[in-house]
Motif scaffolding. Sequence first.
Motif, PDB file in Angstrom:
ATOM      1  N   GLN A  24       0.846  -1.198   0.000  1.00 49.26           N
ATOM      2  CA  GLN A  24       0.000   0.000   0.000  1.00 49.26           C
ATOM      3  C   GLN A  24       0.884   1.252   0.000  1.00 49.26           C
ATOM      4  OE1 GLN A  24      -3.413  -0.014  -0.291  1.00 49.26           O
ATOM      5  NE2 GLN A  24      -3.265   2.195  -0.524  1.00 49.26           N
ATOM      6  N   GLN A  31       1.780   6.732  -6.852  1.00 46.25           N
ATOM      7  CA  GLN A  31       0.771   7.765  -7.085  1.00 46.25           C
ATOM      8  C   GLN A  31       1.376   9.165  -6.968  1.00 46.25           C
ATOM      9  OE1 GLN A  31      -2.083   8.480  -3.984  1.00 46.25           O
ATOM     10  NE2 GLN A  31      -3.731   8.870  -5.453  1.00 46.25           N
ATOM     11  N   LEU A 161      -3.237  -2.784  -8.922  1.00 45.55           N
ATOM     12  CA  LEU A 161      -4.584  -2.813  -8.368  1.00 45.55           C
ATOM     13  C   LEU A 161      -4.738  -1.751  -7.278  1.00 45.55           C
ATOM     14  CD1 LEU A 161      -7.414  -4.054  -8.025  1.00 45.55           C
ATOM     15  CD2 LEU A 161      -6.366  -5.706  -6.453  1.00 45.55           C
ATOM     16  N   LEU A 162      -3.762  -1.685  -6.377  1.00 50.84           N
ATOM     17  CA  LEU A 162      -3.799  -0.687  -5.306  1.00 50.84           C
ATOM     18  C   LEU A 162      -3.732   0.728  -5.883  1.00 50.84           C
ATOM     19  CD1 LEU A 162      -1.442  -2.511  -2.791  1.00 50.84           C
ATOM     20  CD2 LEU A 162      -3.945  -2.313  -2.641  1.00 50.84           C
ATOM     21  N   SER A 164      -4.743   1.654  -8.852  1.00 52.81           N
ATOM     22  CA  SER A 164      -6.015   1.956  -9.521  1.00 52.81           C
ATOM     23  C   SER A 164      -7.073   2.382  -8.516  1.00 52.81           C
ATOM     24  CB  SER A 164      -6.512   0.760 -10.337  1.00 52.81           C
ATOM     25  OG  SER A 164      -6.983  -0.280  -9.497  1.00 52.81           O
ATOM     26  N   LYS A 165      -7.058   1.787  -7.343  1.00 56.01           N
ATOM     27  CA  LYS A 165      -8.025   2.163  -6.305  1.00 56.01           C
ATOM     28  C   LYS A 165      -7.727   3.560  -5.766  1.00 56.01           C
ATOM     29  CE  LYS A 165      -9.403  -2.482  -5.000  1.00 56.01           C
ATOM     30  NZ  LYS A 165     -10.585  -2.391  -5.827  1.00 56.01           N
ATOM     31  N   GLU A 168      -8.880   5.883  -8.452  1.00 56.16           N
ATOM     32  CA  GLU A 168     -10.257   5.637  -8.884  1.00 56.16           C
ATOM     33  C   GLU A 168     -10.343   5.354 -10.387  1.00 56.16           C
ATOM     34  OE1 GLU A 168     -12.725   8.805  -7.397  1.00 56.16           O
ATOM     35  OE2 GLU A 168     -12.083   8.450  -5.342  1.00 56.16           O
ATOM     36  N   ASP A 170     -11.326   2.595 -12.944  1.00 52.08           N
ATOM     37  CA  ASP A 170     -12.049   1.338 -13.064  1.00 52.08           C
ATOM     38  C   ASP A 170     -11.678   0.636 -14.374  1.00 52.08           C
ATOM     39  OD1 ASP A 170     -13.436   2.702 -15.065  1.00 52.08           O
ATOM     40  OD2 ASP A 170     -15.341   2.720 -13.987  1.00 52.08           O
TER      41      ASP A 170
END
Length: 182
Positions: A24, A31, A161-162, A164-165, A168, A170
Amino acid sequence: MLVIPTILKEVETVLSQVEQDQLQGLAIQLQKAKRIFVIGEGRSGLMAKSFAMRLMHLGATVFVVGETITPSIEGGDLLVAISGSGTTKNVVWTAEKTKSLGCSVMAVTTNPESALAAAATQILHVPAATKYRRENELKTIQPLGSLFDQCAHILFDTLCLLYSKLNEVDHTLAFSRHSNLE
């Protein structure tokens, strides 16, 4: 011996030793980066390229070191450097150069005591076997660094995946960035 169940158990053994919280944190670093650069040689380089591709699908500005369209790295950028042994000369040199320019370096390696790890600002330790079969490495039935490469690929997909979350993104948005020239 059943080969596939053995391989799956090897992968599970390695991945179970990687902390979810660390992943994470690394996703947050991805990011925050202005741009992401990836480097690796051989199969590790292929894992790096697959990671770069998926990050691009997720909206990141990402480059593969050594490609003709890769710009110079600068402040705010992040290098993800992949080497199972942590000793691959070109990868280590690039990480050292990146760090000297004041940029962050995320090392992905089996060896947290390696030259690559020493050049890193953060380390993703993948406790898998490499082609060198060092004494402290996990035993594997697979040739060379296959176990490291498989685990790196899964960890990169997990980071994506982390990521993308966090951003946001999809499936529909990611798919809109997928190549349409095929």
